[in-house]
Write a protein that holds these residues in place. Structure first.
Motif, PDB file in Angstrom:
ATOM      1  N   LEU A 289       0.856  -1.358  -0.109  1.00  0.00           N
ATOM      2  CA  LEU A 289      -0.021  -0.078  -0.083  1.00  0.00           C
ATOM      3  C   LEU A 289       0.799   1.337  -0.031  1.00  0.00           C
ATOM      4  O   LEU A 289       0.447   2.224  -0.670  1.00  0.00           O
ATOM      5  CB  LEU A 289      -0.879   0.102   1.062  1.00  0.00           C
ATOM      6  N   ALA A 290       1.953   1.116   0.703  1.00  0.00           N
ATOM      7  CA  ALA A 290       2.999   2.470   0.817  1.00  0.00           C
ATOM      8  C   ALA A 290       3.419   2.734  -0.581  1.00  0.00           C
ATOM      9  O   ALA A 290       3.602   3.845  -1.156  1.00  0.00           O
ATOM     10  CB  ALA A 290       3.966   2.109   1.486  1.00  0.00           C
ATOM     11  N   ARG A 291       3.605   1.713  -1.420  1.00  0.00           N
ATOM     12  CA  ARG A 291       4.222   1.700  -2.634  1.00  0.00           C
ATOM     13  C   ARG A 291       3.384   2.234  -3.708  1.00  0.00           C
ATOM     14  O   ARG A 291       3.454   2.973  -4.621  1.00  0.00           O
ATOM     15  CB  ARG A 291       4.771   0.391  -3.138  1.00  0.00           C
ATOM     16  N   LEU A 292       2.164   1.836  -3.720  1.00  0.00           N
ATOM     17  CA  LEU A 292       0.952   2.587  -4.160  1.00  0.00           C
ATOM     18  C   LEU A 292       0.487   3.898  -3.880  1.00  0.00           C
ATOM     19  O   LEU A 292      -0.370   4.416  -4.289  1.00  0.00           O
ATOM     20  CB  LEU A 292      -0.381   1.505  -4.222  1.00  0.00           C
ATOM     21  N   GLY A 293       1.160   4.314  -2.838  1.00  0.00           N
ATOM     22  CA  GLY A 293       0.758   5.889  -2.691  1.00  0.00           C
ATOM     23  C   GLY A 293      -0.396   5.950  -1.433  1.00  0.00           C
ATOM     24  O   GLY A 293      -0.946   7.020  -1.078  1.00  0.00           O
ATOM     25  N   VAL A 294      -0.718   5.097  -0.489  1.00  0.00           N
ATOM     26  CA  VAL A 294      -1.524   5.064   0.592  1.00  0.00           C
ATOM     27  C   VAL A 294      -0.673   5.521   1.793  1.00  0.00           C
ATOM     28  O   VAL A 294       0.215   5.064   2.140  1.00  0.00           O
ATOM     29  CB  VAL A 294      -2.162   3.655   0.613  1.00  0.00           C
ATOM     30  N   GLU A 295      -1.257   6.632   2.484  1.00  0.00           N
ATOM     31  CA  GLU A 295      -0.697   6.989   3.572  1.00  0.00           C
ATOM     32  C   GLU A 295      -0.794   6.186   4.679  1.00  0.00           C
ATOM     33  O   GLU A 295      -1.889   5.272   5.162  1.00  0.00           O
ATOM     34  CB  GLU A 295      -1.413   8.368   3.912  1.00  0.00           C
ATOM     35  N   SER A 296       0.018   6.109   5.675  1.00  0.00           N
ATOM     36  CA  SER A 296       0.078   5.192   6.661  1.00  0.00           C
ATOM     37  C   SER A 296      -1.150   5.418   7.702  1.00  0.00           C
ATOM     38  O   SER A 296      -1.642   4.394   8.559  1.00  0.00           O
ATOM     39  CB  SER A 296       1.426   5.041   7.450  1.00  0.00           C
ATOM     40  N   GLY A 297      -1.531   6.738   7.778  1.00  0.00           N
ATOM     41  CA  GLY A 297      -2.646   6.653   8.623  1.00  0.00           C
ATOM     42  C   GLY A 297      -4.067   6.243   8.067  1.00  0.00           C
ATOM     43  O   GLY A 297      -4.888   6.315   8.888  1.00  0.00           O
ATOM     44  N   GLN A 298      -3.972   5.948   6.699  1.00  0.00           N
ATOM     45  CA  GLN A 298      -5.316   5.164   6.334  1.00  0.00           C
ATOM     46  C   GLN A 298      -5.387   3.650   6.598  1.00  0.00           C
ATOM     47  O   GLN A 298      -6.348   3.326   6.245  1.00  0.00           O
ATOM     48  CB  GLN A 298      -5.253   5.440   4.827  1.00  0.00           C
ATOM     49  N   ILE A 299      -4.143   3.093   6.996  1.00  0.00           N
ATOM     50  CA  ILE A 299      -4.095   1.810   7.154  1.00  0.00           C
ATOM     51  C   ILE A 299      -4.332   1.461   8.784  1.00  0.00           C
ATOM     52  O   ILE A 299      -3.629   2.109   9.670  1.00  0.00           O
ATOM     53  CB  ILE A 299      -2.636   1.227   6.812  1.00  0.00           C
ATOM     54  N   LYS A 300      -5.358   0.351   8.938  1.00  0.00           N
ATOM     55  CA  LYS A 300      -5.317  -0.277  10.345  1.00  0.00           C
ATOM     56  C   LYS A 300      -5.084  -1.749  10.241  1.00  0.00           C
ATOM     57  O   LYS A 300      -5.445  -2.413   9.285  1.00  0.00           O
ATOM     58  CB  LYS A 300      -6.696   0.148  10.806  1.00  0.00           C
ATOM     59  N   ALA A 301      -4.069  -2.159  11.076  1.00  0.00           N
ATOM     60  CA  ALA A 301      -3.673  -3.302  11.125  1.00  0.00           C
ATOM     61  C   ALA A 301      -4.372  -4.268  12.281  1.00  0.00           C
ATOM     62  O   ALA A 301      -4.902  -4.030  13.321  1.00  0.00           O
ATOM     63  CB  ALA A 301      -2.131  -3.651  11.207  1.00  0.00           C
ATOM     64  N   TYR A 302      -4.736  -5.359  11.974  1.00  0.00           N
ATOM     65  CA  TYR A 302      -5.447  -6.437  12.930  1.00  0.00           C
ATOM     66  C   TYR A 302      -4.599  -7.910  12.920  1.00  0.00           C
ATOM     67  O   TYR A 302      -3.950  -8.368  11.976  1.00  0.00           O
ATOM     68  CB  TYR A 302      -6.727  -6.913  12.570  1.00  0.00           C
ATOM     69  N   PRO A 303      -4.626  -8.246  14.360  1.00  0.00           N
ATOM     70  CA  PRO A 303      -3.905  -9.519  14.262  1.00  0.00           C
ATOM     71  C   PRO A 303      -4.125 -10.819  13.762  1.00  0.00           C
ATOM     72  O   PRO A 303      -3.593 -11.679  13.510  1.00  0.00           O
ATOM     73  CB  PRO A 303      -3.596  -9.694  16.028  1.00  0.00           C
ATOM     74  N   ASP A 304      -5.352 -10.886  13.313  1.00  0.00           N
ATOM     75  CA  ASP A 304      -5.761 -12.062  12.537  1.00  0.00           C
ATOM     76  C   ASP A 304      -7.030 -11.716  11.734  1.00  0.00           C
ATOM     77  O   ASP A 304      -7.632 -10.495  11.806  1.00  0.00           O
ATOM     78  CB  ASP A 304      -6.422 -13.330  13.434  1.00  0.00           C
ATOM     79  N   ALA A 305      -7.572 -12.852  10.800  1.00  0.00           N
ATOM     80  CA  ALA A 305      -8.515 -12.373   9.929  1.00  0.00           C
ATOM     81  C   ALA A 305      -9.948 -12.358  10.265  1.00  0.00           C
ATOM     82  O   ALA A 305     -10.998 -11.496   9.908  1.00  0.00           O
ATOM     83  CB  ALA A 305      -8.484 -13.497   8.619  1.00  0.00           C
ATOM     84  N   VAL A 306     -10.198 -13.053  11.541  1.00  0.00           N
ATOM     85  CA  VAL A 306     -11.459 -13.033  12.252  1.00  0.00           C
ATOM     86  C   VAL A 306     -11.647 -11.415  12.605  1.00  0.00           C
ATOM     87  O   VAL A 306     -12.867 -10.888  12.358  1.00  0.00           O
ATOM     88  CB  VAL A 306     -11.470 -13.827  13.178  1.00  0.00           C
ATOM     89  N   LEU A 307     -10.844 -10.618  13.267  1.00  0.00           N
ATOM     90  CA  LEU A 307     -10.814  -9.629  13.696  1.00  0.00           C
ATOM     91  C   LEU A 307     -10.985  -8.498  12.643  1.00  0.00           C
ATOM     92  O   LEU A 307     -11.574  -7.538  12.697  1.00  0.00           O
ATOM     93  CB  LEU A 307      -9.673  -9.211  14.872  1.00  0.00           C
ATOM     94  N   MET A 308     -10.051  -8.818  11.705  1.00  0.00           N
ATOM     95  CA  MET A 308     -10.158  -7.833  10.444  1.00  0.00           C
ATOM     96  C   MET A 308     -11.599  -7.770   9.761  1.00  0.00           C
ATOM     97  O   MET A 308     -12.021  -6.794   9.392  1.00  0.00           O
ATOM     98  CB  MET A 308      -9.110  -8.257   9.487  1.00  0.00           C
ATOM     99  N   GLN A 309     -12.231  -9.051   9.548  1.00  0.00           N
ATOM    100  CA  GLN A 309     -13.407  -9.111   9.072  1.00  0.00           C
ATOM    101  C   GLN A 309     -14.605  -8.562   9.730  1.00  0.00           C
ATOM    102  O   GLN A 309     -15.479  -7.696   9.350  1.00  0.00           O
ATOM    103  CB  GLN A 309     -13.858 -10.738   9.120  1.00  0.00           C
ATOM    104  N   ALA A 310     -14.277  -8.711  11.377  1.00  0.00           N
ATOM    105  CA  ALA A 310     -15.592  -8.177  12.200  1.00  0.00           C
ATOM    106  C   ALA A 310     -15.387  -6.458  12.081  1.00  0.00           C
ATOM    107  O   ALA A 310     -16.132  -5.905  11.845  1.00  0.00           O
ATOM    108  CB  ALA A 310     -15.180  -8.316  13.718  1.00  0.00           C
ATOM    109  N   ALA A 311     -14.225  -5.974  12.037  1.00  0.00           N
ATOM    110  CA  ALA A 311     -13.937  -4.429  11.913  1.00  0.00           C
ATOM    111  C   ALA A 311     -14.567  -4.033  10.578  1.00  0.00           C
ATOM    112  O   ALA A 311     -15.134  -2.925  10.425  1.00  0.00           O
ATOM    113  CB  ALA A 311     -12.551  -3.961  11.751  1.00  0.00           C
TER     114      ALA A 311
END
Length: 251
Positions: A154-176
């Motif tokens: 995403l950084a290479r594609l020009g997305v700012e770090s403030g736009q990115i939110k990381a999750y520890p697993d796919a279940v939490l990412m899906q719920a978010a």
């Protein structure tokens, strides 16, 4: 020389000749005990690695590692750990190798050894139909998995770090995503395809998103084992066994 003295002399010579990894009797009987390979996995990402109804590890990486080990004449012990502990345990030599759809990155290559890549996977973007026309760089919040290469892509594609939110697993990412905490999800194809099954939103792939190369990871100093694994992977590739395994992937 008496029989007891003679036998003691022989055993003394065998003990002196053996190294730490051999039984004192291996030189006598012509056999060296080989310990099973301790293989670290994070069995939470089908179809690469997951647990079946009996709690046994299954998936592409599991089948591949079994083929490789069979070629090497080694037994395996799979150790299922949370993702964040895998490479830490490998560095501490509690594991011999890790295979868990681990992408090769420059940062990881500074601290670990990698085999030749055995699979290349596309990156994708899952988002609501209403956001299809919106450029990636303008999506407000994008969910990704921790410790993946999604941030780099995403950084290479020009997305700012403030736009990115990381999750520890796919279940939490899906719920978010379902809760509206993030407007889109970005990451490996196999992860997003599983999530896409439960939604009518748009899942797209683009060559510009990038590819991840997966390889078996080893601790520094394990060059001999790395060479053996590379030889096995190369022969599986040449024989067509690796391609046959890839064709069975449900992606």
């Amino acid at each position: 020389m008496g029989r007891r003295v003679f036998l003691a002399s022989v055993l003394s010579g065998v003990l002196t000749a053996c190294n730490d990894s051999q039984s004192p009797f291996s030189g006598v009987f012509g056999r060296v005990a080989v310990q099973p390979l301790r293989v670290g996995i994070n069995a939470a990402y089908a179809p690469f690695e997951s647990l079946n109804a009996r709690g046994e590890p299954v998936g592409f990486d599991i089948d591949l590692m079994r083929l490789v080990a069979s070629h090497m004449g080694r037994e395996l012990v799979f150790v299922n750990l949370p993702w964040r502990r895998l490479l830490q345990s490998l560095a501490q030599r509690r594991l011999d190798v890790v295979i868990s759809a681990v992408a090769v990155t420059p940062a990881r290559a500074r601290n670990f050894l990698f085999t030749r890549p055995y699979y290349r996977e596309r990156q994708g973007l899952l988002r609501a139909q209403a956001l299809v026309a919106l450029p990636l760089q303008q999506i407000r919040r994008i969910g990704v998995l921790e410790y993946s290469r999604a941030d780099d892509h995403l950084a290479r594609l020009g997305v700012e770090s403030g736009q990115i939110k990381a999750y520890p697993d796919a279940v939490l990412m899906q719920a978010a995503y379902h809760a509206g905490e993030v407007n889109a999800l970005f990451g490996d194809e196999h992860v997003l395809r599983v999530l896409h099954v439960e939604t009518t939103d748009t899942l797209s792939f683009d060559a510009a998103f990038g590819l991840d190369e997966y390889a078996i990871v080893l601790p520094m100093g394990a060059e001999d084992l790395q060479a053996q694994l590379n030889q096995s992977l190369q022969e599986l590739e040449h024989s067509g066994a690796l391609a046959a395994l890839v064709r069975q992937l449900d992606i």
